[in-house]
Each structure stands twice: as C-alpha cells, then as structure tokens.
Design a protein around this motif. Structure first.
Motif, PDB file in Angstrom:
ATOM      1  N   ARG A 170       0.767  -1.005   0.050  1.00 39.77           N
ATOM      2  CA  ARG A 170       0.062  -0.070  -0.006  1.00 39.77           C
ATOM      3  C   ARG A 170       0.327   1.571  -0.136  1.00 39.77           C
ATOM      4  O   ARG A 170       1.827   1.424   1.037  1.00 39.77           O
ATOM      5  CB  ARG A 170      -0.566   0.031   1.149  1.00 39.77           C
ATOM      6  CG  ARG A 170      -1.541  -1.312   1.609  1.00 39.77           C
ATOM      7  CD  ARG A 170      -2.286  -1.175   3.093  1.00 39.77           C
ATOM      8  NE  ARG A 170      -3.251  -2.541   3.061  1.00 39.77           N
ATOM      9  CZ  ARG A 170      -3.805  -2.414   4.188  1.00 39.77           C
ATOM     10  NH1 ARG A 170      -4.018  -1.454   5.182  1.00 39.77           N
ATOM     11  NH2 ARG A 170      -4.150  -4.044   4.581  1.00 39.77           N
ATOM     12  N   LYS A 171       0.245   2.276  -0.600  1.00 40.61           N
ATOM     13  CA  LYS A 171       1.162   3.658  -0.637  1.00 40.61           C
ATOM     14  C   LYS A 171       0.290   4.018   0.807  1.00 40.61           C
ATOM     15  O   LYS A 171      -0.845   4.733   0.388  1.00 40.61           O
ATOM     16  CB  LYS A 171       1.055   4.666  -2.065  1.00 40.61           C
ATOM     17  CG  LYS A 171       1.985   5.460  -1.841  1.00 40.61           C
ATOM     18  CD  LYS A 171       2.286   6.292  -2.905  1.00 40.61           C
ATOM     19  CE  LYS A 171       3.148   7.734  -2.920  1.00 40.61           C
ATOM     20  NZ  LYS A 171       1.982   8.797  -1.963  1.00 40.61           N
TER      21      LYS A 171
ATOM     22  N   TYR B 104       5.406   2.864   0.905  1.00 37.76           N
ATOM     23  CA  TYR B 104       5.221   1.346   1.045  1.00 37.76           C
ATOM     24  C   TYR B 104       5.574   0.240   1.555  1.00 37.76           C
ATOM     25  O   TYR B 104       6.387   0.160   2.515  1.00 37.76           O
ATOM     26  CB  TYR B 104       5.526   1.069  -0.436  1.00 37.76           C
ATOM     27  CG  TYR B 104       5.446   1.688  -1.805  1.00 37.76           C
ATOM     28  CD1 TYR B 104       4.627   1.743  -2.779  1.00 37.76           C
ATOM     29  CD2 TYR B 104       6.435   3.669  -1.675  1.00 37.76           C
ATOM     30  CE1 TYR B 104       4.247   3.278  -4.071  1.00 37.76           C
ATOM     31  CE2 TYR B 104       6.136   4.054  -2.879  1.00 37.76           C
ATOM     32  CZ  TYR B 104       4.898   3.865  -3.449  1.00 37.76           C
ATOM     33  OH  TYR B 104       4.740   4.890  -4.638  1.00 37.76           O
TER      34      TYR B 104
ATOM     35  N   TYR C  72      -3.331   3.843  -1.528  1.00 35.44           N
ATOM     36  CA  TYR C  72      -3.613   3.393  -0.862  1.00 35.44           C
ATOM     37  C   TYR C  72      -3.800   1.997  -0.675  1.00 35.44           C
ATOM     38  O   TYR C  72      -3.167   0.592  -0.242  1.00 35.44           O
ATOM     39  CB  TYR C  72      -4.455   3.605   0.238  1.00 35.44           C
ATOM     40  CG  TYR C  72      -4.107   3.462   1.464  1.00 35.44           C
ATOM     41  CD1 TYR C  72      -3.365   3.483   2.650  1.00 35.44           C
ATOM     42  CD2 TYR C  72      -5.384   2.718   1.589  1.00 35.44           C
ATOM     43  CE1 TYR C  72      -2.924   2.797   4.083  1.00 35.44           C
ATOM     44  CE2 TYR C  72      -4.725   1.362   3.674  1.00 35.44           C
ATOM     45  CZ  TYR C  72      -3.633   1.535   3.992  1.00 35.44           C
ATOM     46  OH  TYR C  72      -4.049   1.650   5.577  1.00 35.44           O
ATOM     47  N   SER C  73      -4.858   1.568  -1.323  1.00 34.51           N
ATOM     48  CA  SER C  73      -5.169   0.336  -1.873  1.00 34.51           C
ATOM     49  C   SER C  73      -4.191  -0.690  -2.025  1.00 34.51           C
ATOM     50  O   SER C  73      -4.074  -2.369  -2.287  1.00 34.51           O
ATOM     51  CB  SER C  73      -6.136  -0.502  -2.054  1.00 34.51           C
ATOM     52  OG  SER C  73      -6.860   0.909  -3.409  1.00 34.51           O
ATOM     53  N   TYR C  74      -3.643  -0.535  -3.613  1.00 45.09           N
ATOM     54  CA  TYR C  74      -2.639  -0.820  -3.590  1.00 45.09           C
ATOM     55  C   TYR C  74      -1.508  -0.156  -4.840  1.00 45.09           C
ATOM     56  O   TYR C  74      -1.664   1.244  -5.406  1.00 45.09           O
ATOM     57  CB  TYR C  74      -3.221  -1.332  -5.627  1.00 45.09           C
ATOM     58  CG  TYR C  74      -2.188  -2.564  -6.585  1.00 45.09           C
ATOM     59  CD1 TYR C  74      -1.895  -3.747  -5.723  1.00 45.09           C
ATOM     60  CD2 TYR C  74      -1.596  -1.818  -7.826  1.00 45.09           C
ATOM     61  CE1 TYR C  74      -1.434  -4.046  -6.687  1.00 45.09           C
ATOM     62  CE2 TYR C  74      -0.470  -2.372  -8.266  1.00 45.09           C
ATOM     63  CZ  TYR C  74       0.007  -3.700  -7.875  1.00 45.09           C
ATOM     64  OH  TYR C  74       0.632  -4.205  -8.817  1.00 45.09           O
TER      65      TYR C  74
END
Length: 365
Positions: A23-24, A72, A219-221
């Motif tokens: 996640r970022k 990350y 955020y999710s990928y």
C-alpha cells in the motif's frame, strides 16, 4: 568507481513463492498538514538520510526510505493467535520491529501494538537495543515469536518490541514497524534476520525477492513484494544485473550517475539549479507545466544507461510539483560520496535482490 545503496514496503505464484501487496501511505507532509502542524516544522524532520550508513559506535542504524514524500508497506502477523501490523519492507536495514504495549508514547498509542501477553508462542530475551535514525533513536526490547507473511510461517523469529518512539516522525507515519531485508551484517549480532530464517526453514523456492512499485500508486494498491522469485509479467525486456560490492547493504558499483531522492551535499546546489527548482517548506518546487521539458536523468550501471524521466522523479501533490530529492552529507567507506536510490527510481525499474549470487537486477517495470 562510485557506489550507491538501494534503500528503499495475495496470490501464490508457485510453491515457495509469495506475492505481498503493498500500500502507498500518505507522506509525512500530508499527515502533518491534516493535523494542522505548521509547514515550517517540516524542516526539523529532515535530518540526514545517509547517517545510517556511517557505522560507528552506535548499536545500529536504520533507514526510513524517502521519509517525507511516500512510504510503501504491507501486512504481516506476529504471535499466536496472530496480531497484524503494517510494516515497511526495507532493503536498507536487517531488523524487524513493531510497536508494543510496552510503549506508551503518543507515537505508539496511535497505532497497532504487539501485546506479548496475548501470544502463547512469545518468549522474551531480556535485552534492549537502540536503533538510530538520522532524526532520532528508537528503543526496543528483543523477543522471539512466530512471524506470518501470507502463507509463509517463520518460527522463533527474533524481533524488536518498541519501548519508546519519538513523536516526530513516528506519530505522523501510516505504517507500524519495519521489516529489514539487508544482509545479516547490518542486523543485531547473534540473532538471525527474518530473511535468514526464511531460507533456513525452507520457506522460499529461491533465495530471491523482488519489488514492483506502481507508477500510479494508491493506498489499496501501491505495488508488490515477491518473496522467493520474480514475476515476468511485471517487467519488460532483459534484466540488467549488477554485483553487490559489499555484503552489508545492497551496495552496487556504478560508473556515472544523475540522482533522485538523496544527493551528496556538495552536488545539491548544481543539481537543483539545473532543474530550475525553488526551495520551500513543501520541498524543491518546480512549475508543473515545465515537467515535459525537464531533463531525463541517467544512471550508468554495469555498462548500461538506465533513464529516469521527469514524469517519475517529479512528484505532483494536488498541483504542487516537487523534485523528489533530499540532501545527505555522509561519504561512503571508500571516501566517495554516498548516493541513495529509493522508491521513485524503483517505480521505473522492477528490482530483484539475489541473495545466492549477491547481485541486484533491474528491468523496466
């Protein structure tokens, strides 16, 4: 020859190969703005990202990759039953630590904390350890427990339980702890790193791990870390291999370079002037409309030129465009300036860390 250090966070690909989504997180700048902290205080966080590579009398040095602009991280579990944590998968350190219930500072209370009394497989060591950063120290107690990463189970893994975390910057971070993936010589003496135990317990198909960072992270990928192999679908072209020149950090030799993320102080002024930047509390600002005309940076590694276009090394945060650089004043052990490539470079290049052959590979992501 000059050297650099790569510092930089589910489906099975095959037996012994595991894919962990990254996640970022938000940048420290973004979180501090949301909490109403004046922009001027960001300068207090800068420190020196290269301090960790100047090994001296301190017990250990740990990095936070690109600590102002982006992180990350992925999820792991510790204990029985498992307790979940978001950790930074970090090639610039070798120790694993997470916040714990031993720590009562605001930075710890603000996030997930490991509770040793709730784990039937935890055992304490009775040893404390100091991890030093460019902007402060982190105190941990050492213990053993089971660490789970997707379907990989590592038993009797030594790790750190935080006793005290300084509010700046830890209070403003979206992740909980750090999982170090560098060579054992960087880690705490006398204890196996998590990577060592993965190999000894035959959890990996090959002694390799690789990183993919999305060029449009959310955020999710934000990307993936693959333990035990590589995914050819995540890169194109041939892999360029560079031998590790010192089994400490993932340090490789390069012939020529331009740079992003961390720049030796003596080169910083000329570098920024060439890019037409202006320093502010937001960082090194450029006109967003000028990005297409800015120069491409080139890294000469193993006889090949690896380009990095301005669309990658310039960050656009709601219309404010900044060059993703920080300054460092720490030389390498050879006396040459230390350059650090982080996740901006790795968004462009899929990176492979080959533990068996002591080499690092790059291919166009």
């Amino acid at each position: 020859m000059r050297c650099l250090v790569l510092v930089l966070l589910c489906l099975r690909l095959g037996e012994g190969i595991m894919r962990i989504p990254l996640r970022k997180g938000r940048s420290v700048r973004e979180v501090m703005r949301e909490k109403g902290v004046p922009e001027g205080l960001l300068k207090d966080l800068r420190g020196d990202p290269g301090r960790k590579y100047q090994l001296g009398n301190a017990v250990a040095y740990e990095p936070l990759t690109n600590y102002l602009d982006s992180f990350y991280f992925g999820e792991i579990s510790i204990g029985t039953p498992p307790q979940n944590f978001l950790v930074l998968f970090d090639t610039g350190s070798a120790n694993l630590w997470v916040p714990s219930t031993y720590c009562q500072t605001p930075a710890c209370v603000n996030r997930a904390r490991f509770n040793p009394s709730l784990s039937s497989t935890f055992s304490g060591i009775g040893v404390t350890y100091t991890l030093s950063y460019g902007f402060g120290d982190l105190l941990v107690a050492l213990g053993y427990d089971t660490v789970t990463i997707q379907n990989i189970v590592i038993r009797n893994q030594e790790f750190g339980l935080s006793l005290d975390e300084p509010s700046r910057p830890f209070y403003y971070l979206d992740f909980d702890g750090i999982l170090g993936m560098a060579y054992p010589a960087v880690g705490i003496g006398g204890y196996n790193t998590l990577m060592q135990n993965m190999l000894q317990q035959r959890q990996l198909a090959e002694p390799i791990f690789s990183f993919y960072y999305s060029r449009n992270p959310t955020y999710s990928y934000g990307g993936e870390v693959i333990l035990g192999g590589v995914d050819p679908q995540l890169y194109s072209g041939e892999i360029l291999w560079a031998p590790v020149v010192q089994e400490l950090y993932w340090k490789i030799g390069i012939e020529e370079f331009s740079i992003v993320l961390t720049v030796p102080g003596q080169f910083m002024s000329a570098f920024l002037q060439a890019l037409g930047t202006e320093e502010s509390d937001y960082g090194f600002i450029v006109d967003c409309s000028n990005i297409p005309s800015m120069p491409t940076l080139y890294f000469a590694i193993s006889g090949a030129q690896l380009p990095l276009p301005p669309s990658v090394y310039v960050l656009n945060n709601n219309g404010v465009c900044t060059v993703g650089v920080e300054s460092t004043y720490v030389p390498s052990a050879s006396g040459q300036p230390l350059w650090i490539l982080g996740n901006l470079f790795l968004r462009q290049y899929y990176s492979i860390f080959d533990m068996a052959n002591n080499r690092v590979g790059f291919a166009l992501a």
